[in-house]
Scaffold this motif. Structure first.
Motif, mmCIF file in Angstrom:
data_model
loop_
_atom_site.group_PDB
_atom_site.id
_atom_site.type_symbol
_atom_site.label_atom_id
_atom_site.label_comp_id
_atom_site.label_asym_id
_atom_site.label_seq_id
_atom_site.Cartn_x
_atom_site.Cartn_y
_atom_site.Cartn_z
ATOM 1 N N VAL A 46 5.150 -2.071 -2.034
ATOM 2 C CA VAL A 46 4.241 -2.792 -2.921
ATOM 3 C C VAL A 46 4.554 -2.389 -4.352
ATOM 4 C CG1 VAL A 46 2.330 -3.194 -1.318
ATOM 5 C CG2 VAL A 46 2.431 -1.036 -2.574
ATOM 6 N N ILE A 47 4.290 -3.318 -5.246
ATOM 7 C CA ILE A 47 4.487 -3.072 -6.666
ATOM 8 C C ILE A 47 3.209 -3.502 -7.372
ATOM 9 C CG2 ILE A 47 5.605 -5.312 -6.980
ATOM 10 C CD1 ILE A 47 7.378 -4.062 -9.090
ATOM 11 N N SER A 48 2.795 -2.752 -8.345
ATOM 12 C CA SER A 48 1.543 -3.010 -9.045
ATOM 13 C C SER A 48 1.539 -4.381 -9.709
ATOM 14 C CB SER A 48 1.320 -1.928 -10.106
ATOM 15 O OG SER A 48 0.241 -2.274 -10.943
ATOM 16 N N ALA A 49 0.388 -5.031 -9.670
ATOM 17 C CA ALA A 49 0.233 -6.319 -10.349
ATOM 18 C C ALA A 49 0.452 -6.161 -11.846
ATOM 19 C CB ALA A 49 -1.155 -6.892 -10.069
ATOM 20 N N ASP A 50 0.202 -4.976 -12.378
ATOM 21 C CA ASP A 50 0.427 -4.729 -13.804
ATOM 22 C C ASP A 50 1.911 -4.730 -14.162
ATOM 23 O OD1 ASP A 50 -2.310 -4.453 -14.183
ATOM 24 O OD2 ASP A 50 -2.246 -2.275 -13.941
ATOM 25 N N GLU A 51 2.771 -4.440 -13.192
ATOM 26 C CA GLU A 51 4.211 -4.358 -13.442
ATOM 27 C C GLU A 51 4.944 -5.649 -13.089
ATOM 28 O OE1 GLU A 51 5.547 -1.035 -11.136
ATOM 29 O OE2 GLU A 51 4.383 0.398 -12.282
ATOM 30 N N THR A 52 4.295 -6.522 -12.339
ATOM 31 C CA THR A 52 4.929 -7.748 -11.858
ATOM 32 C C THR A 52 4.398 -8.951 -12.606
ATOM 33 O OG1 THR A 52 5.025 -6.775 -9.657
ATOM 34 C CG2 THR A 52 5.397 -9.120 -9.803
ATOM 35 N N ASP A 155 2.377 1.043 6.886
ATOM 36 C CA ASP A 155 2.553 1.723 5.602
ATOM 37 C C ASP A 155 3.166 0.787 4.564
ATOM 38 O OD1 ASP A 155 1.572 4.021 6.749
ATOM 39 O OD2 ASP A 155 3.550 4.890 7.124
ATOM 40 N N TYR A 156 2.765 0.985 3.305
ATOM 41 C CA TYR A 156 3.311 0.278 2.154
ATOM 42 C C TYR A 156 3.749 1.335 1.141
ATOM 43 C CZ TYR A 156 0.812 -3.998 3.657
ATOM 44 O OH TYR A 156 0.351 -5.084 4.340
ATOM 45 N N ALA A 157 5.049 1.448 0.904
ATOM 46 C CA ALA A 157 5.548 2.392 -0.100
ATOM 47 C C ALA A 157 5.282 1.828 -1.487
ATOM 48 C CB ALA A 157 7.043 2.631 0.103
#
Length: 179
Positions: A46-52, A155-157
């Motif tokens: 997963v990647i933060s919505a703030d970074e995407t 799990d989500y890294a």
């Protein structure tokens, strides 16, 4: 105000106190984390919505000469020219490439780039209480992971693009050396 009216208000006030429900116990506020889920090197990340900025379907890219193997080229994304990098190829040192046709468009440290991914699962909302730092991920991913959300679905890294965007191996994509 008459004495009868005052007495009536006093009785009503006492009844409110006598029959009132107790104040509910303080509930713990659960913080939610928002981001986008994707696969890279067979690991769900997963990647933060703030970074995407967005997840896009990739068309053709324009190849660039003199760049490392994992730089796929330039693409027109929403009217903006964006460099596209194959995240799987970068992380695996070229041993594997992404078979996907989607990219995460990220922006950080003044760098606006697209990271080609294997598969996108769209937006996710996870509880910050599920974030753990004691779960290991593949060695290639480890430098860019800030923890793992452990959920009932697996799990989500947590992929941290700020770690990727300060890595000289990523930011120095040219293979041309100056003489």
């Amino acid at each position: 105000m008459s004495t009868d009216a005052f007495q009536t208000l006093r009785v009503l006030s006492q009844q409110v106190i006598d029959f009132a429900e107790p104040v509910p116990a303080t509930q713990e506020l659960i913080q939610n984390w928002h981001g986008a889920a994707f696969d890279v090197l067979g690991t769900r990340c997963v990647i933060s919505a703030d970074e995407t900025r967005m997840i896009v379907d990739l068309g053709d890219t324009i190849p660039l000469p003199g760049v490392k193997h994992w730089v796929r080229g330039l693409a027109n994304v929403g009217g903006r020219v964006v460099a596209i990098s194959d995240l799987t190829s970068f992380l695996s040192g070229g041993a594997k490439t992404s078979g996907g046709k989607q990219a995460l468009i990220v922006n950080g440290r003044g760098i606006h780039t697209g990271l080609m991914i294997e598969q996108s699962y769209g937006g996710v909302r996870l509880s910050t209480e599920q974030l753990r730092t004691d779960i290991q991920v593949a060695d290639e991913l480890q430098p860019y992971i800030s923890g793992v959300f452990s959920t009932n679905d697996g799990d989500y890294a947590l992929f941290d693009t700020s770690k990727l965007l300060i890595d000289a191996n990523f930011t120095e994509a040219s293979v041309i050396t100056s003489s």
